[in-house]
Write an enzyme that holds these catalytic residues in place. Structure first.
Site, PDB file in Angstrom:
ATOM      1  N   ARG A 167      -3.255  -9.246   3.044  1.00 40.11           N
ATOM      2  CA  ARG A 167      -2.198  -8.295   2.989  1.00 40.11           C
ATOM      3  C   ARG A 167      -1.251  -8.698   2.105  1.00 40.11           C
ATOM      4  NH1 ARG A 167      -3.124  -7.482   8.526  1.00 40.11           N
ATOM      5  NH2 ARG A 167      -3.879  -5.586   8.740  1.00 40.11           N
ATOM      6  N   LYS A 202       0.550  -8.042  10.458  1.00 41.50           N
ATOM      7  CA  LYS A 202       0.684  -6.032  10.765  1.00 41.50           C
ATOM      8  C   LYS A 202       0.339  -6.285  12.321  1.00 41.50           C
ATOM      9  CE  LYS A 202      -0.401  -1.646   8.626  1.00 41.50           C
ATOM     10  NZ  LYS A 202      -1.070  -1.111   8.148  1.00 41.50           N
ATOM     11  N   HIS A 261      -4.100  -4.720  -2.903  1.00 43.33           N
ATOM     12  CA  HIS A 261      -4.849  -4.502  -1.985  1.00 43.33           C
ATOM     13  C   HIS A 261      -6.450  -4.154  -2.361  1.00 43.33           C
ATOM     14  CE1 HIS A 261      -4.017  -4.178   2.502  1.00 43.33           C
ATOM     15  NE2 HIS A 261      -4.743  -2.895   2.420  1.00 43.33           N
ATOM     16  N   ARG A 315      -8.068  -6.663  -1.445  1.00 43.90           N
ATOM     17  CA  ARG A 315      -8.381  -6.896   0.100  1.00 43.90           C
ATOM     18  C   ARG A 315      -9.726  -6.163   0.613  1.00 43.90           C
ATOM     19  NH1 ARG A 315      -6.110  -7.636   5.678  1.00 43.90           N
ATOM     20  NH2 ARG A 315      -5.644  -5.749   6.619  1.00 43.90           N
ATOM     21  N   HIS A 336      -7.844  -5.835  11.979  1.00 51.92           N
ATOM     22  CA  HIS A 336      -7.498  -4.777  12.012  1.00 51.92           C
ATOM     23  C   HIS A 336      -7.991  -4.201  13.806  1.00 51.92           C
ATOM     24  CE1 HIS A 336      -9.350  -2.738   7.670  1.00 51.92           C
ATOM     25  NE2 HIS A 336      -8.394  -3.250   7.846  1.00 51.92           N
ATOM     26  N   TYR A 367     -15.237   1.833   5.099  1.00 54.94           N
ATOM     27  CA  TYR A 367     -16.204   0.023   4.200  1.00 54.94           C
ATOM     28  C   TYR A 367     -17.669   0.417   3.588  1.00 54.94           C
ATOM     29  CZ  TYR A 367     -11.368  -2.024   3.843  1.00 54.94           C
ATOM     30  OH  TYR A 367     -10.080  -2.413   3.687  1.00 54.94           O
TER      31      TYR A 367
END
Length: 374
Positions: free
Chosen positions: A231, A256, A321, A324, A347, A356
């Site tokens: 990120r 995050k 992004h 990524r 995640h 994805y």
């Protein structure tokens, strides 16, 4: 095959404009730019102010390149609406009680180590909500008042579902921590969220972007984002100590969700980082700003990407992004297990990573259309 351009009536910056929609095509892009059209990242289209002169010039220019679909443009035109900042100016000021409670709420979030972005977002959201209901004591605001706020402020001003969701989060947290909970958080309903697919670049496009910068610092930053699926904030918060060149690992701290994770780094990237280090000699931050004591700024990093896109000749509205997203998709296409990709991206839920699977070119190409059997 005849190309199709769809024209729609849209509102942009409080003005009624003509939205120009078509699949990515270099020739058409240069053509619409020649008549003064501007790209809108938020609306994902090119646009012009809707005037007779603009329409005539655009129509005469485009009709030779594609078939123009005017059906949407002929529908009733939208009404310009106030921006969030403009609309908030019309709200009454906060009461003294609300000011004190918001300050306490902000202090509480900071003490719980909420991210600075979350603190800012929630504080602004609850401030707007309480200004709308300034005539009522905080303790007397009910769930019905939140419904009214959603209908008469958020929906009326055509704000996004994400903003509505932010208000819901802020109100739930505020009333569960700062009051006697007259407003029951369990009665608050979230807006229905649509599912948007991630934007993915081809490997050829990624290579062109990463090779575009002449400055090795810029090349190293963009390469690290793609090569490790970082990120933006994760890249800018990296320190020299986060790179373990002996084990070919990148240690990402406090990402995050306040989580740490480890990402493998290739020999090729280690070599690039060593070349960068010899030239710039950073002291603390891996990528320093103008002052050695400060990390590289978000604005400058955005500028680096913008310049790389221009040099690479890529017209898509690429953001950091996207790199990524491309990293994750290319890993999946090369056969990497989804569970590993989840760990590499940091995640919390596997459902986030599973998106994805909807954009992997390898999987989609395996699908045979029944049309081919006719």
């Amino acid at each position: 095959m005849t190309k199709t351009i769809t024209l729609k009536s849209i509102v942009k910056d409080d003005k009624i404009c003509i939205g120009i929609y078509f699949p990515y095509d270099k020739t058409l892009i240069e053509t619409v730019k020649s008549v003064g059209a501007i790209w809108s990242k938020t609306m994902q289209c090119w646009y012009l102010e809707n005037t007779k002169q603009n329409f005539k010039r655009m129509y005469e220019t485009l009709k030779g390149f594609a078939w123009l679909d005017l059906s949407e443009l002929k529908k009733k035109q939208p009404i310009p609406y106030k921006t969030q900042k403009q609309a908030s100016k019309s709200l009454p000021p906060l009461s003294h009680e609300a000011i004190v409670q918001i300050q306490l709420f902000e202090q509480w979030m900071k003490s719980k180590r909420y991210s600075s972005n979350t603190v800012k977002t929630y504080t602004e959201a609850i401030r707007t909500f309480l200004r709308y209901h300034a005539s009522k004591p905080i303790s007397e605001i009910t769930g019905q008042d939140l419904i009214e706020f959603n209908n008469q402020y958020i929906l009326k001003n055509q704000y996004s579902s994400s903003f509505q969701n932010q208000v819901v989060n802020a109100v739930k947290l505020f009333y569960s921590r700062m009051t006697k909970r007259r407003l029951d958080p369990g009665e608050i309903h979230r807006p229905k969220q649509g599912r948007k697919l991630p934007n993915v670049l081809s490997k050829e496009e990624v290579k062109a972007i990463l090779e575009a910068p002449a400055n090795i610092k810029h090349k190293a930053m963009l390469s690290l984002i793609y090569a490790c699926g970082l990120r933006r904030s994760e890249l800018l918060n990296l320190k020299l100590s986060n790179v373990d060149s002996k084990r070919n690992l990148l240690i990402i701290h406090n990402a995050k969700g306040k989580k740490d994770r480890i990402v493998p780094v290739s020999d090729k990237l280690i070599k690039l980082l060593r070349e960068y280090y010899k030239m710039y000699k950073p002291k603390v931050w891996l990528f320093e700003g103008q002052k050695p004591t400060e990390p590289y700024s978000e604005k400058s990093l955005q500028s680096v990407l913008k310049q790389a896109l221009q040099k690479a000749g890529i017209k898509k509205p690429v953001t950091l992004h996207w790199l990524r997203h491309s990293y994750a998709t290319h890993l999946l296409e090369s056969g990497t297990d989804l569970r590993y990709i989840q760990e590499l991206l940091g995640h919390k839920s596997s459902k986030t990573t599973e998106i994805y699977t909807h954009v992997t070119e390898k999987s989609l190409k395996k699908i045979k259309s029944p049309f081919d059997d006719l």
